[in-house]
Design a protein around this motif. Structure first.
Motif, PDB file in Angstrom:
ATOM      1  N   LEU A  79     -24.558 -67.209 -62.687  1.00 22.18           N
ATOM      2  CA  LEU A  79     -25.281 -67.292 -63.912  1.00 22.18           C
ATOM      3  C   LEU A  79     -26.600 -67.799 -64.436  1.00 22.18           C
ATOM      4  N   LYS A  80     -26.486 -67.442 -65.544  1.00 20.25           N
ATOM      5  CA  LYS A  80     -27.388 -68.038 -66.633  1.00 20.25           C
ATOM      6  C   LYS A  80     -27.006 -68.665 -67.753  1.00 20.25           C
ATOM      7  N   GLY A  81     -25.613 -67.221 -68.101  1.00 19.56           N
ATOM      8  CA  GLY A  81     -25.309 -67.544 -69.512  1.00 19.56           C
ATOM      9  C   GLY A  81     -23.505 -66.783 -69.125  1.00 19.56           C
ATOM     10  N   ASP A  82     -23.220 -65.489 -70.542  1.00 17.14           N
ATOM     11  CA  ASP A  82     -22.002 -64.763 -70.041  1.00 17.14           C
ATOM     12  C   ASP A  82     -22.105 -64.279 -69.328  1.00 17.14           C
ATOM     13  N   LEU A  83     -21.272 -64.036 -68.499  1.00 18.19           N
ATOM     14  CA  LEU A  83     -21.164 -62.503 -67.566  1.00 18.19           C
ATOM     15  C   LEU A  83     -21.033 -61.187 -68.103  1.00 18.19           C
ATOM     16  N   SER A  84     -19.765 -61.350 -69.340  1.00 16.28           N
ATOM     17  CA  SER A  84     -20.206 -59.595 -70.645  1.00 16.28           C
ATOM     18  C   SER A  84     -21.004 -59.687 -70.646  1.00 16.28           C
ATOM     19  N   VAL A  85     -21.815 -60.470 -71.352  1.00 13.06           N
ATOM     20  CA  VAL A  85     -22.916 -60.570 -71.557  1.00 13.06           C
ATOM     21  C   VAL A  85     -24.232 -59.585 -70.446  1.00 13.06           C
ATOM     22  N   LEU A  86     -24.076 -60.471 -69.597  1.00 15.11           N
ATOM     23  CA  LEU A  86     -24.867 -59.368 -68.358  1.00 15.11           C
ATOM     24  C   LEU A  86     -24.170 -58.539 -67.422  1.00 15.11           C
ATOM     25  N   VAL A  87     -23.149 -58.110 -67.604  1.00 15.59           N
ATOM     26  CA  VAL A  87     -22.617 -56.891 -67.236  1.00 15.59           C
ATOM     27  C   VAL A  87     -22.780 -55.660 -68.469  1.00 15.59           C
ATOM     28  N   ARG A  88     -22.675 -56.142 -69.241  1.00 16.84           N
ATOM     29  CA  ARG A  88     -23.087 -54.858 -70.943  1.00 16.84           C
ATOM     30  C   ARG A  88     -24.118 -54.354 -70.069  1.00 16.84           C
ATOM     31  N   VAL A  89     -25.055 -55.169 -69.855  1.00 15.27           N
ATOM     32  CA  VAL A  89     -26.754 -55.237 -69.857  1.00 15.27           C
ATOM     33  C   VAL A  89     -27.227 -54.374 -68.922  1.00 15.27           C
ATOM     34  N   TYR A  90     -26.200 -54.950 -67.696  1.00 14.85           N
ATOM     35  CA  TYR A  90     -26.835 -53.741 -66.465  1.00 14.85           C
ATOM     36  C   TYR A  90     -26.093 -52.721 -66.561  1.00 14.85           C
ATOM     37  N   LYS A  91     -24.765 -52.334 -67.431  1.00 14.68           N
ATOM     38  CA  LYS A  91     -24.152 -51.328 -67.678  1.00 14.68           C
ATOM     39  C   LYS A  91     -25.002 -50.302 -68.355  1.00 14.68           C
ATOM     40  N   SER A  92     -25.641 -50.887 -69.867  1.00 15.97           N
ATOM     41  CA  SER A  92     -26.041 -49.702 -70.236  1.00 15.97           C
ATOM     42  C   SER A  92     -27.814 -49.573 -69.649  1.00 15.97           C
ATOM     43  N   ARG A  93     -27.971 -50.003 -69.033  1.00 13.47           N
ATOM     44  CA  ARG A  93     -29.735 -50.176 -68.451  1.00 13.47           C
ATOM     45  C   ARG A  93     -28.851 -49.006 -67.622  1.00 13.47           C
ATOM     46  N   VAL A  94     -28.546 -48.606 -66.536  1.00 13.12           N
ATOM     47  CA  VAL A  94     -27.754 -48.021 -65.403  1.00 13.12           C
ATOM     48  C   VAL A  94     -27.306 -46.630 -66.564  1.00 13.12           C
ATOM     49  N   SER A  95     -26.925 -46.869 -66.933  1.00 16.25           N
ATOM     50  CA  SER A  95     -26.644 -45.330 -68.152  1.00 16.25           C
ATOM     51  C   SER A  95     -27.962 -44.397 -68.545  1.00 16.25           C
ATOM     52  N   MET A  96     -28.662 -45.467 -69.564  1.00 17.08           N
ATOM     53  CA  MET A  96     -30.032 -44.488 -69.958  1.00 17.08           C
ATOM     54  C   MET A  96     -31.089 -44.274 -69.227  1.00 17.08           C
ATOM     55  N   VAL A  97     -31.328 -44.949 -67.328  1.00 17.04           N
ATOM     56  CA  VAL A  97     -31.622 -44.489 -66.608  1.00 17.04           C
ATOM     57  C   VAL A  97     -31.053 -43.164 -66.341  1.00 17.04           C
ATOM     58  N   VAL A  98     -30.206 -43.350 -65.958  1.00 14.47           N
ATOM     59  CA  VAL A  98     -28.963 -41.913 -65.385  1.00 14.47           C
ATOM     60  C   VAL A  98     -29.325 -40.826 -66.101  1.00 14.47           C
ATOM     61  N   GLY A  99     -29.200 -40.955 -67.497  1.00 12.54           N
ATOM     62  CA  GLY A  99     -29.094 -40.305 -68.578  1.00 12.54           C
ATOM     63  C   GLY A  99     -27.901 -39.853 -69.500  1.00 12.54           C
ATOM     64  N   LYS A 100     -26.389 -40.607 -68.787  1.00 14.22           N
ATOM     65  CA  LYS A 100     -25.517 -40.245 -69.547  1.00 14.22           C
ATOM     66  C   LYS A 100     -24.971 -41.266 -68.958  1.00 14.22           C
ATOM     67  N   PRO A 101     -22.942 -41.749 -69.972  1.00 15.68           N
ATOM     68  CA  PRO A 101     -22.418 -42.611 -69.188  1.00 15.68           C
ATOM     69  C   PRO A 101     -22.036 -42.424 -67.388  1.00 15.68           C
ATOM     70  N   VAL A 102     -21.963 -43.274 -66.971  1.00 16.08           N
ATOM     71  CA  VAL A 102     -22.336 -44.313 -65.580  1.00 16.08           C
ATOM     72  C   VAL A 102     -20.171 -44.449 -65.789  1.00 16.08           C
ATOM     73  N   TRP A 103     -20.616 -45.187 -66.487  1.00 15.74           N
ATOM     74  CA  TRP A 103     -19.520 -46.627 -66.220  1.00 15.74           C
ATOM     75  C   TRP A 103     -18.134 -46.040 -66.668  1.00 15.74           C
ATOM     76  N   GLN A 104     -17.200 -47.103 -65.461  1.00  9.42           N
ATOM     77  CA  GLN A 104     -14.835 -47.092 -66.460  1.00  9.42           C
ATOM     78  C   GLN A 104     -15.924 -48.158 -67.061  1.00  9.42           C
ATOM     79  N   SER A 105     -14.390 -48.818 -68.366  1.00  8.58           N
ATOM     80  CA  SER A 105     -14.706 -49.911 -69.031  1.00  8.58           C
ATOM     81  C   SER A 105     -14.605 -50.998 -68.436  1.00  8.58           C
ATOM     82  N   GLY A 106     -14.953 -51.945 -68.063  1.00  8.91           N
ATOM     83  CA  GLY A 106     -14.417 -53.482 -67.817  1.00  8.91           C
ATOM     84  C   GLY A 106     -15.277 -53.907 -66.255  1.00  8.91           C
TER      85      GLY A 106
END
Length: 120
Positions: free
Chosen positions: A50-77
């Motif tokens: 980590l360089k900062g907050d884990l929750s922010v890191l995970v949120r950014v990653y999940k968001s980017r993957v969902s955008m590339v896939v073209g639909k919501p991908v993830w379970q929350s948390g």
């Protein structure tokens, strides 16, 4: 991180490749350095410094993957585990990348394309 309803989104090679690439996106790298990962059909294992907050890191990653896939991908948390100083980082990385072997997806890890580790 687990996909919504554990749907095997990452059985699709394009989706698995996209999820793999996003670990190295500049927006993700601002928050942490990927030490290793494996993208499984319905979840992801990720060892990160980590360089900062884990929750922010995970949120950014999940968001980017969902955008590339073209639909919501993830379970929350997500489930996390902080390594203690006495824990062996490389042993943990070996455990992470061996998930496809334990799941019976391949018999040799070199046959599974959706993983990486900084020690290669």
């Amino acid at each position: 991180m687990v996909t919504a309803s554990r749907y095997p989104v990452f059985l699709h090679p394009g989706h698995a490749a996209a999820a793999s690439r996003e670990f190295y996106a500049s927006a993700v790298l601002k928050h942490g350095d990927t030490l290793c990962y494996v993208v499984m059909p319905d979840h992801v294992h990720w060892l990160v410094q980590l360089k900062g907050d884990l929750s922010v890191l995970v949120r950014v990653y999940k968001s980017r993957v969902s955008m590339v896939v073209g639909k919501p991908v993830w379970q929350s948390g997500f489930h996390d585990h902080a390594l203690r100083l006495e824990e062996d980082l490389r042993a943990t990385a070996r455990y992470v990348v061996a998930n496809p072997l334990r799941a019976g997806l391949v018999t040799n890890i070199t046959d599974y394309p959706y993983w990486n580790a900084v020690w290669l």
